[in-house]
Scaffold this active site. Sequence first.
Site, mmCIF file in Angstrom:
data_model
loop_
_atom_site.group_PDB
_atom_site.id
_atom_site.type_symbol
_atom_site.label_atom_id
_atom_site.label_comp_id
_atom_site.label_asym_id
_atom_site.label_seq_id
_atom_site.Cartn_x
_atom_site.Cartn_y
_atom_site.Cartn_z
ATOM 1 N N SER A 115 0.222 4.442 4.103
ATOM 2 C CA SER A 115 0.155 5.644 3.272
ATOM 3 C C SER A 115 -0.219 5.250 1.851
ATOM 4 O O SER A 115 -0.418 4.079 1.534
ATOM 5 C CB SER A 115 1.504 6.349 3.269
ATOM 6 N N LYS A 116 -0.287 6.239 1.018
ATOM 7 C CA LYS A 116 -0.651 6.093 -0.389
ATOM 8 C C LYS A 116 0.185 4.997 -1.070
ATOM 9 O O LYS A 116 -0.306 4.295 -1.949
ATOM 10 C CB LYS A 116 -0.408 7.458 -1.048
ATOM 11 N N ARG A 117 1.436 4.885 -0.629
ATOM 12 C CA ARG A 117 2.337 3.885 -1.233
ATOM 13 C C ARG A 117 1.769 2.470 -1.133
ATOM 14 O O ARG A 117 2.087 1.600 -1.924
ATOM 15 C CB ARG A 117 3.682 3.877 -0.500
ATOM 16 N N GLY A 164 -1.189 1.556 -1.560
ATOM 17 C CA GLY A 164 -2.368 1.352 -2.400
ATOM 18 C C GLY A 164 -3.395 2.407 -2.081
ATOM 19 O O GLY A 164 -3.453 3.435 -2.730
ATOM 20 N N GLU A 212 -11.027 6.389 -1.010
ATOM 21 C CA GLU A 212 -10.464 5.443 -1.982
ATOM 22 C C GLU A 212 -11.081 4.053 -1.824
ATOM 23 O O GLU A 212 -11.354 3.376 -2.804
ATOM 24 C CB GLU A 212 -8.946 5.357 -1.824
#
Length: 471
Positions: free
Chosen positions: A241-243, A245, A251
């Site tokens: 997930s976003k956590r 990176g 992205e």
Amino acid sequence: MTEENQKIVTRFPPSPTGMMHIGTARTALFNWLFARKHGGKMLFRIEDTDRARHNEKAVTALINATKWLGLDWDGEIVSQYERREHHVSIAQKLLEDGKAWKCYYSQEELEAIRKENGGFKLPRREELESKYTPSQTEEYTVRILGPVEGETTVSDKVQGDVTMQNAELDDFVLLRSDGTPTYMLSVVCDDHDMGVTHVIRGDDHLNNTFRQNVIYDAMCWQKPVYAHVPLILGPDGTKMSKRHGAASVEEYREMGYLPEAMRNYLLRLGWSHGDDEIISDAQAKEWFDLEHIGKSAARFDFDKLENLNAHYIRESDTDALLKECEHFYQKNHNITPNVQAISQIKACADELKSRAKTLIQLTDESAFFAKDVPLNFDEKASTVLSPDALAILGHLEKSFEDCDAFTSLDIQDICKVIAKEYVGGKLGKVAMPLRAALTGTTVSPSVFHVAEILGKEETCNRIRSAITAMQ
Ligand code: GLU
């Protein structure tokens, strides 16, 4: 039927909820490779039935991310929402055939019944209707009449045989009380109508398969072959997930990764061909199979991705690479290299390509060619350009003026002479200030080569400008 004599049809059916998760990208890649390997088709369907959260921008983002990844599809993109009337007609048919039923209980009533029955499961139709009477008979949902006895086995190409007791299932909803079809119904109708032979998707959908099979059976439709692929985990073992990176294709693009590196990386993440790490598209299309998809979840490894990216940057055609870099020159340096700068960057391309792990690094280490004096000196370059270093640069500039050929060898020789004369032979004490003066930074390809490419006039110009700026 074997894969050899059956026309393979796979599908990529993302829901447009935002940016494309790399797990979704990998699913698309697997479907694409499987179809291409067998000379079949990959269909693209947007699962856009959730109108409350519908966002056209997310649809465009999905299409763009798929194109950027280099994956193509067959035929027009299908909108699931536009097929809703057909989905409703299938629910009606199931009702007529006695394979679905009208459920008149309100949400509140169902909640209360669930609570009474231990929390989450509703009794099946017969028990439900014999014990509870709904408070109204106008609004209803349409529910499937699922099997209560026996068990169902899904022979999954990745997970093997997975069995569930039918008593564990529920009479799930096909049409909501407002008449709209649910995902469970729509996905089966679409896969059937589109002739999908193989469903390759995340294993978070494995449980849905048992429910979807109930619809296939009720309609007497042939079921597709299933391959449920484990999730992608972050380096710490939790769902990517976003956590961690970056979790979306967009992205990674913004971080300067090439689509071919993403394809190769995502392929290896969850599928293997012996110890092969670098796998070209041609090899992937030849080798890909469902049997070698890993059964357990793979952890994302940023270093591996970076190494593959470095490999593909080195292998890339320079013109194509510079085209990709335009975005980063613009975004990070606010420049559009002109014809002269482009030819200077190209003269240095081999070195730039062999150093770069990302397109950002490549643009950062070459943007100076396209910049005008006075350069902006970054913090490290400013520190390098001390008063002593400026004095050295003064000597260098004089010697350069007298050098006619100005090849990188001549430039290096002059630097050596100056080093010997002023800093005890330490070449770095000459080369570093020269690099700072020419590039405004402390990282670049060989500074002697850079000076040669810039030419004598521009090299001396940049040295003088640095001396003036830093004095
Ligand atoms: N639209 C679903 C998703 O994005 C995919 C459903 C499927 O593959 O059956 O998770």
